[in-house]
Design an enzyme around this catalytic site. Structure first.
Site, PDB file in Angstrom:
ATOM      1  N   SER A 135       0.763  -1.255   0.353  1.00  0.00           N
ATOM      2  CA  SER A 135      -0.489  -0.065  -0.502  1.00  0.00           C
ATOM      3  C   SER A 135       0.758   1.411   0.161  1.00  0.00           C
ATOM      4  O   SER A 135       2.065   1.571   0.167  1.00  0.00           O
ATOM      5  CB  SER A 135      -1.074   0.007   1.224  1.00  0.00           C
ATOM      6  OG  SER A 135      -1.356   1.053   0.902  1.00  0.00           O
ATOM      7  N   TYR A 147      -2.970   0.381  10.428  1.00  0.00           N
ATOM      8  CA  TYR A 147      -2.945  -0.682   9.048  1.00  0.00           C
ATOM      9  C   TYR A 147      -1.999   0.403   8.599  1.00  0.00           C
ATOM     10  O   TYR A 147      -1.135  -1.073   8.051  1.00  0.00           O
ATOM     11  CB  TYR A 147      -4.047   0.019   8.844  1.00  0.00           C
ATOM     12  CG  TYR A 147      -3.850  -0.295   7.177  1.00  0.00           C
ATOM     13  CD1 TYR A 147      -4.541  -1.722   6.791  1.00  0.00           C
ATOM     14  CD2 TYR A 147      -4.038   0.291   5.860  1.00  0.00           C
ATOM     15  CE1 TYR A 147      -4.899  -2.000   5.718  1.00  0.00           C
ATOM     16  CE2 TYR A 147      -3.727   0.210   4.920  1.00  0.00           C
ATOM     17  CZ  TYR A 147      -4.561  -1.017   4.768  1.00  0.00           C
ATOM     18  OH  TYR A 147      -4.099  -1.222   3.641  1.00  0.00           O
TER      19      TYR A 147
END
Length: 223
Positions: A135, A147
């Site tokens: 990501s 996250y």
């Protein structure tokens, strides 16, 4: 012989789009997720070259069984796309919920490790390819993001695994997208990256000649 790609988190979003793109490119696809109905529907859409396997990828035994079932069905394993992942409802550290961290870390980190551990003996036989969803959050520092920290792990792990696989001419790639229009978000994001954009990047990495290993593909929305 037709090559085979195993995909985790295959029931929707990036995983489902990659299954369709890989099948269109001539690959068999093993589809792993917990949503049996969605998997069966996707496998039916793709056809004979698809195998739906209901699997909780945070369970090592289930992952090992899924790899074995894939090899039994298609005769080998040439690629893995470790795509399953999740976020949390309560962001940040001080106001975060540790139980949510626990579940997310098991899916975003441990499930990737379990998938690699189970698949590598088969990928070694084919000089295969391990691809994992990273990501933009794994490249930037984001305020209090647990996250994002899991994705930092994934980016580091992918580089380390690439060096390990290189010893037997295997390859590892991390796909690093910015915001993608998937069910990860409560509202649709039509102006952002689409699952098909990420799927195309996965297929691009898979189709590189033996002399080339694309270590990372970083995609951003063009808005």
């Amino acid at each position: 012989m037709t090559k085979t790609l195993l995909i985790t988190g295959a029931s929707s979003g990036i995983g489902a789009a990659t299954a369709k793109a890989a099948a269109k490119a001539g690959w068999n696809v093993a589809l792993l997720a917990r949503s049996k109905d969605k998997l069966d529907a996707l496998a039916g859409e793709i056809g004979e070259g698809a195998l739906a396997i209901e699997c909780d990828v945070t369970d090592r035994d289930q992952v090992r069984s899924a790899v074995a079932d894939t090899v039994a069905k298609f005769g080998g394993l040439d690629g893995v796309f470790a795509n399953a992942g999740s976020g949390v409802e309560h962001p940040g550290v001080e106001k975060g919920v540790p139980e949510e961290w626990h579940d997310m870390i098991h899916l975003n980190i441990l499930a990737v490790l379990y998938t690699a551990h189970a698949a590598l003996p088969e990928l070694r036989k084919t000089k295969g390819h391990f691809i994992v969803t990273g990501s933009k959050a794994g490249r930037d520092h984001m305020k209090g993001s647990i996250y994002g920290a899991t994705k930092w792990f994934i980016h580091g792990f992918a580089g380390n695994l690439a060096e390990e696989m290189r010893e037997w001419q295997g390859r590892c790639t991390v796909i690093s997208p910015g915001m993608v229009n998937t069910e990860f978000f409560d509202e649709a994001k039509p102006e952002k990256l689409q699952p098909e954009d990420v799927a195309d990047a996965v297929v691009f990495a898979l189709q590189q000649p033996d002399t080339s290993c694309v270590r990372e593909i970083h995609l951003m929305p063009n808005d």
